[in-house]
Structures are given as structure tokens and as C-alpha cells.
Scaffold this active site. Structure first.
Site, PDB file in Angstrom:
ATOM      1  N   CYS A   1     -13.698  12.105 -27.467  1.00  0.00           N
ATOM      2  CA  CYS A   1     -15.177  12.109 -27.703  1.00  0.00           C
ATOM      3  C   CYS A   1     -15.974  13.773 -27.679  1.00  0.00           C
ATOM      4  O   CYS A   1     -15.860  14.463 -28.298  1.00  0.00           O
ATOM      5  CB  CYS A   1     -15.809  11.179 -26.774  1.00  0.00           C
ATOM      6  SG  CYS A   1     -17.195  10.725 -27.301  1.00  0.00           S
TER       7      CYS A   1
ATOM      8  N   ARG B   1     -21.536   7.064 -28.620  1.00  0.00           N
ATOM      9  CA  ARG B   1     -22.164   8.238 -28.983  1.00  0.00           C
ATOM     10  C   ARG B   1     -21.420   9.281 -29.609  1.00  0.00           C
ATOM     11  O   ARG B   1     -21.230  10.516 -29.190  1.00  0.00           O
ATOM     12  CB  ARG B   1     -23.026   8.660 -27.767  1.00  0.00           C
ATOM     13  CG  ARG B   1     -24.180   7.775 -27.202  1.00  0.00           C
ATOM     14  CD  ARG B   1     -24.830   8.481 -26.236  1.00  0.00           C
ATOM     15  NE  ARG B   1     -25.358   9.703 -26.432  1.00  0.00           N
ATOM     16  CZ  ARG B   1     -25.796  10.735 -25.651  1.00  0.00           C
ATOM     17  NH1 ARG B   1     -25.212  10.695 -24.464  1.00  0.00           N
ATOM     18  NH2 ARG B   1     -26.123  11.731 -25.966  1.00  0.00           N
TER      19      ARG B   1
ATOM     20  N   HIS C   1     -12.761   6.621 -27.691  1.00  0.00           N
ATOM     21  CA  HIS C   1     -12.259   6.737 -26.438  1.00  0.00           C
ATOM     22  C   HIS C   1     -10.895   5.751 -26.365  1.00  0.00           C
ATOM     23  O   HIS C   1     -10.989   4.474 -26.126  1.00  0.00           O
ATOM     24  CB  HIS C   1     -13.211   6.098 -25.188  1.00  0.00           C
ATOM     25  CG  HIS C   1     -14.282   6.922 -25.291  1.00  0.00           C
ATOM     26  ND1 HIS C   1     -14.426   7.930 -24.201  1.00  0.00           N
ATOM     27  CD2 HIS C   1     -15.750   7.071 -25.910  1.00  0.00           C
ATOM     28  CE1 HIS C   1     -15.482   8.484 -24.242  1.00  0.00           C
ATOM     29  NE2 HIS C   1     -16.342   8.061 -25.261  1.00  0.00           N
TER      30      HIS C   1
ATOM     31  N   GLU D   1      -8.739   5.740 -23.956  1.00  0.00           N
ATOM     32  CA  GLU D   1      -8.354   5.395 -22.527  1.00  0.00           C
ATOM     33  C   GLU D   1      -9.079   4.035 -22.123  1.00  0.00           C
ATOM     34  O   GLU D   1      -8.700   3.344 -21.211  1.00  0.00           O
ATOM     35  CB  GLU D   1      -8.752   6.286 -21.791  1.00  0.00           C
ATOM     36  CG  GLU D   1     -10.350   6.435 -21.468  1.00  0.00           C
ATOM     37  CD  GLU D   1     -11.001   7.420 -22.680  1.00  0.00           C
ATOM     38  OE1 GLU D   1     -12.159   7.618 -22.524  1.00  0.00           O
ATOM     39  OE2 GLU D   1     -10.488   7.662 -23.725  1.00  0.00           O
TER      40      GLU D   1
END
EC number: 4.3.3.6
Length: 195
Positions: free
Chosen positions: A84, A140, A175, A177
């Protein structure tokens, strides 16, 4: 083999990346590995790899400069796993003048390409090197508008490129994770010869 991975702990999903990388390392019998928070530039050269997690890219960029990490990161000999906001920082070109990119991946990135927080979404996307789609969480998120000849596109969606590999570095606009799926962390470490 001893392996030490750092997670840049200036902002973002630090604990989640530490957990993900440690879980991958724990599955490799030939590796004694540790994952640590990185808060000082002096920690970076001793690492085999470092993750730059998501967060707010202008803030992380400012903190990298404030903590004198920019030169250390650009000269880092290990691999960098960027997600990101981390992807934004890895770019050679970013449309936002408030960001001082590291320029480690030959790509042009549009930060917050998907709009505000409410435009965040999840999607199952095919990723080169994985045998099944990856459930990607976009918050985002940035998108890559173009890549240079040395960069390899690993994944795209309708809005653009969302995963790129160049040398030892991997950048993702989403993401991993947060997905509960360790395959991209493992793929990154495989590329470094750790797995």
C-alpha cells in the site's frame, strides 16, 4: 541459516507483517529466523529483508526523512516487501510532491487511486507465481500507472497494476497481511532464496 527480517515501524500494519513473516519463517526447517520492528536507520543494514507497511504515504515519507532512513533504504542490499503506502514509497515517480520516493522500482504510482476510505474493497485476484487467486484487501490503495523494462507486473485489476516485482523488491497496492494468506510473504522470501 539465520534470517533477520525487519518491519519499518513508523506507521501502519507493523504487528500484522511481523506475525505473517514469522509464521512463514517458522515453517522452514532450515531457517532460524526473527522478525523485528525497525525504528532506526542503524538497524537496516544488518537485515536480510525489510517490509514497508501500509499507512499514510506522506507521513511515512516524512518520517523516513526525519529518521535519516532514505539513503540507508535506497542502498539496502536485501529485499524490500512494500504494501500500500510502501508501494508508493518504492516508486520512481509519484504524482504527489510531498512524497520523496525511494525510486527502487521503476514504476509510476498514483496514490489513493481508489479514492477515500469508503471506496476500499476486497477482491480475489490472480497473481503471477501463485496457484490460485489471492484475496486482496484494498484500503485507500495506490495503483501503478506504468512500469519500466526491469519491473515485472505480477497482478492487475481493471483500474491498473496492483503488484510489481523488480529484482529483490516486491510492491503490492493491497494488504496481504490482512488476508490471512501467507503466500505472498512466502513468494517474496522465495525470491530472496530464503524459502
Amino acid at each position: 541459516m539465520d534470517v533477520k527480517i525487519g518491519v519499518l515501524a513508523l506507521q501502519g500494519d507493523v504487528a500484522e507483517h511481523i506475525t505473517a513473516f514469522q509464521q512463514v519463517l517458522d515453517t522452514i526447517p532450515s531457517v532460524v529466523g526473527s522478525v523485528v520492528e525497525v525504528r532506526e536507520a542503524a538497524q537496516i543494514p544488518s537485515l536480510d529483508a525489510i517490509a514497508i507497511p501500509g499507512g499514510e504515504s506522506t507521513t511515512i515519507s516524512r518520517l523516513i526523512e526525519k529518521n535519516r532512513m532514505h539513503e540507508v533504504l535506497t542502498g539496502f542490499q536485501g529485499g524490500i516487501f512494500a504494501t500500500c503506502a510502501g508501494m508508493v514509497l518504492m516508486a520512481k515517480s509519484v504524482e504527489d510532491p510531498r512524497i520523496c520516493p525511494l525510486g527502487l522500482i521503476d514504476m509510476e504510482v498514483d496514490r489513493n487511486a481508489f479514492g477515500r476510505q469508503r471506496e476500499s474493497f476486497e477482491a480475489d485476484i490472480p497473481v503471477q507465481g501463485l496457484d490460485a487467486p489471492f484475496h486482496a484487501v484494498f484500503i485507500r490503495a495506490p495503483v501503478v500507472r506504468s512500469v519500466g523494462a526491469e519491473a515485472t507486473v505480477l497482478a492487475t485489476i481493471d483500474q491498473g497494476i496492483v503488484a510489481v516485482l523488480q529484482g529483490k523488491h516486491m510492491a503490492l497496492s493491497f494488504h496481504p497481511e490482512l488476508a490471512g494468506d501467507l503466500r505472498l510473504h512466502r513468494l517474496f522470501l522465495t525470491g530472496l532464496g530464503i524459502v
